[in-house]
Scaffold this motif. Structure first.
Motif, PDB file in Angstrom:
ATOM      1  N   ASP A 159      -2.427  10.124   2.876  1.00 18.04           N
ATOM      2  CA  ASP A 159      -2.209  10.674   1.540  1.00 18.04           C
ATOM      3  C   ASP A 159      -1.802  12.146   1.602  1.00 18.04           C
ATOM      4  OD1 ASP A 159      -2.839   8.251   0.495  1.00 18.04           O
ATOM      5  OD2 ASP A 159      -4.691   8.854  -0.487  1.00 18.04           O
ATOM      6  N   LYS A 163       0.881   4.133  -2.919  1.00 20.01           N
ATOM      7  CA  LYS A 163       0.547   5.522  -2.631  1.00 20.01           C
ATOM      8  C   LYS A 163       1.651   6.463  -3.130  1.00 20.01           C
ATOM      9  CE  LYS A 163      -2.286   4.774   1.545  1.00 20.01           C
ATOM     10  NZ  LYS A 163      -3.494   5.513   1.147  1.00 20.01           N
ATOM     11  N   GLN A 172       0.822  -1.208   0.000  1.00 17.53           N
ATOM     12  CA  GLN A 172       0.000   0.000   0.000  1.00 17.53           C
ATOM     13  C   GLN A 172       0.857   1.259   0.000  1.00 17.53           C
ATOM     14  OE1 GLN A 172      -2.109  -1.180   3.583  1.00 17.53           O
ATOM     15  NE2 GLN A 172      -4.014  -1.496   2.437  1.00 17.53           N
TER      16      GLN A 172
END
Length: 329
Positions: A317, A247, A243
């Motif tokens: 994020d 990202k 992940q």
């Protein structure tokens, strides 16, 4: 009007540097204990007074901390490549005891101790680490061991009447000094700049990532709202390496090719290289201990900090985007 006078160790380190600047911006008078008074890493601010000293030297602490209302102890020895346990013990244990002893003798009202999530050991299966989790495995390295020993000292002095709070930080990332401990920033740069990256195959390993501003804010919240004798996990979102890579690739628009190599093969090669390093004096940037530390599940929950300190998390994020913008300058 100036707020209280505060004592800060580790101001030339990643977290301590940002913390000292934040305290100064908030109009605290900051006494920053530094080994090298001419270091370029000392934060510069009208409210920051650098004082030459060392956590391993009690008398230098005693002199610097005198007159301070609060103390933030962020200094630590973190270099997992080091095989000398004395380096960890002298700074992380004896140094912490020196700060605590000096704080007690000079009537400091509260000590905020910056520790690490790794003292809890690995997270068990998919269950996030909490403050009440017992350690389920032996200590994996001298850093974990000595930070745990330091926490025991903090709690011992708290029982003797020195108000203290422990903050267990997860993997910190974000704008700030380039140091050994901010590996996430290094990873961001590798994905930004390289065409391919070779990584161990255990990319399902989960860790907790916390934005530097959240860590700094947590220290101030602990000063105001932290209950003496308590530990608070200061973290952010949990993510696997898969992940995390996804990202960063998306946010940087990177076309990097990631090549996965069997974990045991990578570790075996590092063990061989590490042995040769002792003979030929290569600079081994990653050792087997470092690798194991990086590839240990450390999912965590910071619900206690959220409920008791009113701690808030920067979305992963958004934190990564700010980090990328900083590193791109």
């Amino acid at each position: 009007m100036k707020k209280s006078k505060v004592f800060v160790t580790g101001a030339t380190g990643y977290v301590g540097h940002q913390l000292a600047k934040k305290l100064a911006d908030e109009d605290y008078e900051v006494v920053a204990l530094v080994r090298d008074i001419d270091s370029e890493k000392i934060p510069r601010h009208n409210n920051i007074l650098p004082v030459k000293g060392d956590v391993c030297d009690f008398h230098s602490i005693e002199s610097a901390i005198d007159g301070c209302t609060y103390a933030f102890h962020t200094a630590a020895y973190t270099n997992l490549k080091c095989n000398n346990v004395d380096s960890f013990y002298n700074t992380n244990v004896r140094g912490t005891e020196n700060v605590l002893k000096a704080a007690q003798q000079t009537n400091v009202k509260k000590v905020i101790y910056s520790s690490t999530l790794s003292v809890f050991g690995p997270s068990y299966k998919d269950i996030p680490i909490t403050e009440s989790q017992p350690r389920l495995e032996s200590y994996a390295n001298d850093y974990e061991l000595t930070k745990s020993m330091a926490e025991e000292l903090v709690l011992d002095y708290e029982r003797k009447g020195l108000p203290s709070v422990i903050l267990n930080l997860s993997r910190v990332y974000g704008p700030g000094l380039k140091t050994y401990s901010n590996g996430v920033n290094k990873l961001v740069n590798m994905i930004r700049k390289n065409d391919f990256l070779i990584v161990p195959s255990k990319l399902d390993i989960v860790a907790n990532y916390v934005y530097i501003d959240d860590v700094v804010n947590a220290h101030l919240l602990a000063l105001d709202k932290g209950k003496s004798g308590e530990k608070y996990i200061i973290g952010g979102e949990n993510a696997s390496y898969n992940q995390l890579f996804k990202k960063i690739k998306s946010l940087t628009e990177s076309k990097i090719k990631i090549l996965k190599v069997n974990y045991n093969m990578v570790k075996g090669a590092l063990m061989l290289f590490y042995k040769l390093n002792g003979v030929f004096e290569f600079d081994a940037s990653v050792t087997p201990k470092v690798l194991d530390s990086l590839f240990t599940n450390r999912g965590a929950s910071c619900n206690k900090a959220i409920s008791q300190l009113e701690y808030r998390i920067t979305p992963f994020d958004l934190g990564l985007e700010r980090t990328i913008n900083f590193l791109s300058k």
